[in-house]
Write a protein that holds these residues in place. Structure first.
Motif, PDB file in Angstrom:
ATOM      1  N   ALA A 196       0.830  -1.209   0.000  1.00 17.96           N
ATOM      2  CA  ALA A 196       0.000   0.000   0.000  1.00 17.96           C
ATOM      3  C   ALA A 196       0.862   1.256   0.000  1.00 17.96           C
ATOM      4  CB  ALA A 196      -0.932  -0.008   1.201  1.00 17.96           C
ATOM      5  N   SER A 197       1.934   1.235   0.764  1.00 14.80           N
ATOM      6  CA  SER A 197       2.828   2.397   0.833  1.00 14.80           C
ATOM      7  C   SER A 197       3.539   2.611  -0.489  1.00 14.80           C
ATOM      8  CB  SER A 197       3.846   2.201   1.964  1.00 14.80           C
ATOM      9  OG  SER A 197       3.200   2.090   3.207  1.00 14.80           O
ATOM     10  N   TYR A 198       3.911   1.514  -1.134  1.00 13.61           N
ATOM     11  CA  TYR A 198       4.551   1.630  -2.445  1.00 13.61           C
ATOM     12  C   TYR A 198       3.581   2.230  -3.459  1.00 13.61           C
ATOM     13  CZ  TYR A 198       7.040   0.343  -6.704  1.00 13.61           C
ATOM     14  OH  TYR A 198       7.682   0.376  -7.908  1.00 13.61           O
ATOM     15  N   ALA A 199       2.323   1.813  -3.394  1.00 11.48           N
ATOM     16  CA  ALA A 199       1.315   2.378  -4.292  1.00 11.48           C
ATOM     17  C   ALA A 199       1.134   3.869  -4.039  1.00 11.48           C
ATOM     18  CB  ALA A 199      -0.007   1.639  -4.116  1.00 11.48           C
ATOM     19  N   ALA A 200       1.108   4.271  -2.766  1.00 11.41           N
ATOM     20  CA  ALA A 200       0.974   5.699  -2.443  1.00 11.41           C
ATOM     21  C   ALA A 200       2.175   6.481  -2.943  1.00 11.41           C
ATOM     22  CB  ALA A 200       0.809   5.865  -0.938  1.00 11.41           C
ATOM     23  N   LEU A 201       3.363   5.879  -2.804  1.00  9.21           N
ATOM     24  CA  LEU A 201       4.581   6.553  -3.280  1.00  9.21           C
ATOM     25  C   LEU A 201       4.531   6.757  -4.796  1.00  9.21           C
ATOM     26  CD1 LEU A 201       7.397   7.634  -2.533  1.00  9.21           C
ATOM     27  CD2 LEU A 201       8.258   5.319  -2.861  1.00  9.21           C
ATOM     28  N   ARG A 202       4.135   5.709  -5.530  1.00  9.77           N
ATOM     29  CA  ARG A 202       4.026   5.814  -6.981  1.00  9.77           C
ATOM     30  C   ARG A 202       3.004   6.870  -7.380  1.00  9.77           C
ATOM     31  NH1 ARG A 202       5.444   1.725 -10.565  1.00  9.77           N
ATOM     32  NH2 ARG A 202       3.427   1.972 -11.613  1.00  9.77           N
ATOM     33  N   ALA A 203       1.962   7.006  -6.577  1.00  7.94           N
ATOM     34  CA  ALA A 203       0.889   7.939  -6.914  1.00  7.94           C
ATOM     35  C   ALA A 203       1.335   9.388  -6.869  1.00  7.94           C
ATOM     36  CB  ALA A 203      -0.299   7.724  -5.987  1.00  7.94           C
TER      37      ALA A 203
END
Length: 483
Positions: free
Chosen positions: A473-480
């Motif tokens: 989830a944190s990786y997805a937020a970072l990519r966003a």
């Protein structure tokens, strides 16, 4: 006010637009397809995070069993993070600061019968320390609840027992505020000192409890579930029994057990004042005109190695920073805070001294591997990036409190949109409900983290599955938000 340059005005207008969009939930995240495509890489990052936890666990073991700010375990934890960042080309800096801390060398209140559970508490200052190993005894209460007169204890056998005593409501002015530990628990950023009349009533209760034979005292203030500070500084106070203040809800549960089969508790308290010199570890952002900040506190409490709290968040953050395609990304700054356990000292120092105008949002990572976990998301806008990911992957989550007392609070108070994910619903010692067990598994009636702020918060105290969920989830937020 100094005249602003045209460029600064433009940045300010742009930032206001971004803040408004975030607050209204209009900032677009990466597409769901892109998030799903990132899953294999996120899995690798999660495995890296576990390796970082192993390293931090070993550092704590070599340096006194903790990684607390101002102590060697914190310094060597920071050196490890620095070495990993420098290896891949990051520039870093240390933001130094100092303060005075009351170290809870021993700060344990736990119920041992009829069930075993840790009880969050605020040890009173200026009293005797517990004997070696603490004091275990049956819980008793005075006749009139407040215990501040001789008659309060008539007919009560308190010899070798622990007294549960209610604090009197405030009757005169004199209440004040001081710092309190951070890291969840629904705690405010400051400890509420009780007023002078309450302190004197509590002092009398301690005197009479000692005369009745009590070995320790637990205070509570009716219908108050935030930390209450007791400071005793009169002659003779140091000879009174050790005491702590617990939440009203915990006192209610203890009274209920006392009224049925009886309750036994162990109290082990010792405080010491210490001058702390510590620092935040910050990456130097490649783009200084605008950025999102990702942060986690690197320090533990002095009483334990802090692997769930918060090597888990620190290790996850380090893995994000080292991940492919991210380390030189514009618009991201990674921060490892010092002094969070002493009242969000590091993140507060950052927002008090850094230029905040370029910051679009703050993402917090604290306690992301609790063994009896839930998946909790909080924020006031940018949390949608976590939610988008969970929607794409079918992961169940619950909404957590925005004011859950971790390092998002100083940013929130400065008007910066914040978001975060954790595995304890901002209340590590709270017992898991049957509904939460149904949603996430684990064991109802047990704390999310049974070793919260204790020596047992080691590498064996984590859930690899929870860490993996939060990492993805944190990786997805970072990519966003990375550009």
């Amino acid at each position: 006010m100094k005249p602003e340059s045209a460029a600064r005005k433009a940045r300010g207008v742009n930032r206001r637009k971004v803040l408004g969009a975030m607050a209204s939930g209009l900032v677009a995240s990466t597409t769901l397809g892109a998030q799903a495509h990132s899953a294999p890489l996120a899995g690798g990052i999660s495995r890296q995070a576990t390796q970082h936890l192993l390293k931090l666990n070993a550092i704590a073991a070599r340096h006194g069993g903790n990684r607390a700010a101002g102590l060697p375990g914190f310094e060597y934890s920071a050196r490890y993070v620095e070495s990993q960042l420098h290896r891949v080309g990051f520039r870093t800096r240390r933001q130094k600061f100092n303060y005075t801390r009351i170290d809870h060398l021993r700060a344990t209140v736990e119920q041992t019968r009829p069930q075993r559970r840790a009880i969050p508490n605020s040890p009173a200052e200026g009293l005797a320390a517990s004997t070696s190993g603490g004091n275990t005894g049956e819980l008793v209460a005075p006749r009139d609840a407040f215990g501040d007169s001789t008659e309060s204890w008539t007919g009560t056998d308190a010899r070798g027992k622990v007294a549960l005593v209610q604090l009197r409501p405030n009757a005169v002015r004199g209440a004040r505020t001081g710092r309190v530990n951070g890291c969840h628990g629904g705690r405010p950023s400051s400890r509420h000192r009780i007023a002078a009349d309450q302190t004197e009533a509590a002092r009398q209760a301690l005197i009479h409890a000692r005369e009745a034979g009590a070995v320790a005292v637990l205070f509570f203030l009716d219908q108050v579930d935030f930390p209450i500070g007791l400071l005793f500084d009169a002659p003779g106070d140091i000879d009174l029994p050790p005491a702590a203040v617990i939440f009203s809800s915990d006192a209610t549960a203890l009274r209920r057990d006392m009224g049925t089969a009886g309750a036994t508790v162990r109290v082990d308290l010792e405080l010491r004042e210490r001058a702390i010199e510590t620092f935040n570890l910050l990456t130097v952002p490649w783009d200084t005109t605008h950025r999102n900040v990702f942060g986690a506190h690197l320090d533990s409490v002095p009483t334990g190695p802090g692997i769930d709290d918060n090597a888990s968040g620190s290790g996850l953050l380090l893995s994000l920073a080292l991940s492919a395609g991210i380390r030189k990304s514009h618009g991201i700054q990674f921060c490892w805070w010092g002094g969070e356990e002493d009242g969000m000292r590091g993140s507060q120092r950052y927002v008090d001294t850094e230029d905040l105008e370029p910051i679009n949002g703050y993402f917090n990572t604290d306690m992301v591997a609790a063994p009896n976990y839930v998946i909790s998301v909080y924020g006031n806008g940018p949390q949608r990036h976590y939610i988008d990911h969970f929607s794409a992957t079918g992961q169940t989550w619950i909404e957590g409190p925005l004011d859950g007392m971790s390092d998002q609070i100083p940013f929130l108070e400065k008007g910066i949109p914040v978001a975060g994910v954790d595995t304890v619903h901002s209340a590590p010692a709270r017992l898991k409900s049957e509904k939460e067990e149904e949603l996430f598994g684990g064991t109802a009636g047990q704390p999310f983290d049974p070793n919260y702020h204790a020596s047992g918060d080691t590498i064996s105290n984590i859930s690899a599955k929870a860490l993996s969920i939060c990492t993805a989830a944190s990786y997805a937020a970072l990519r966003a938000v990375a550009h």
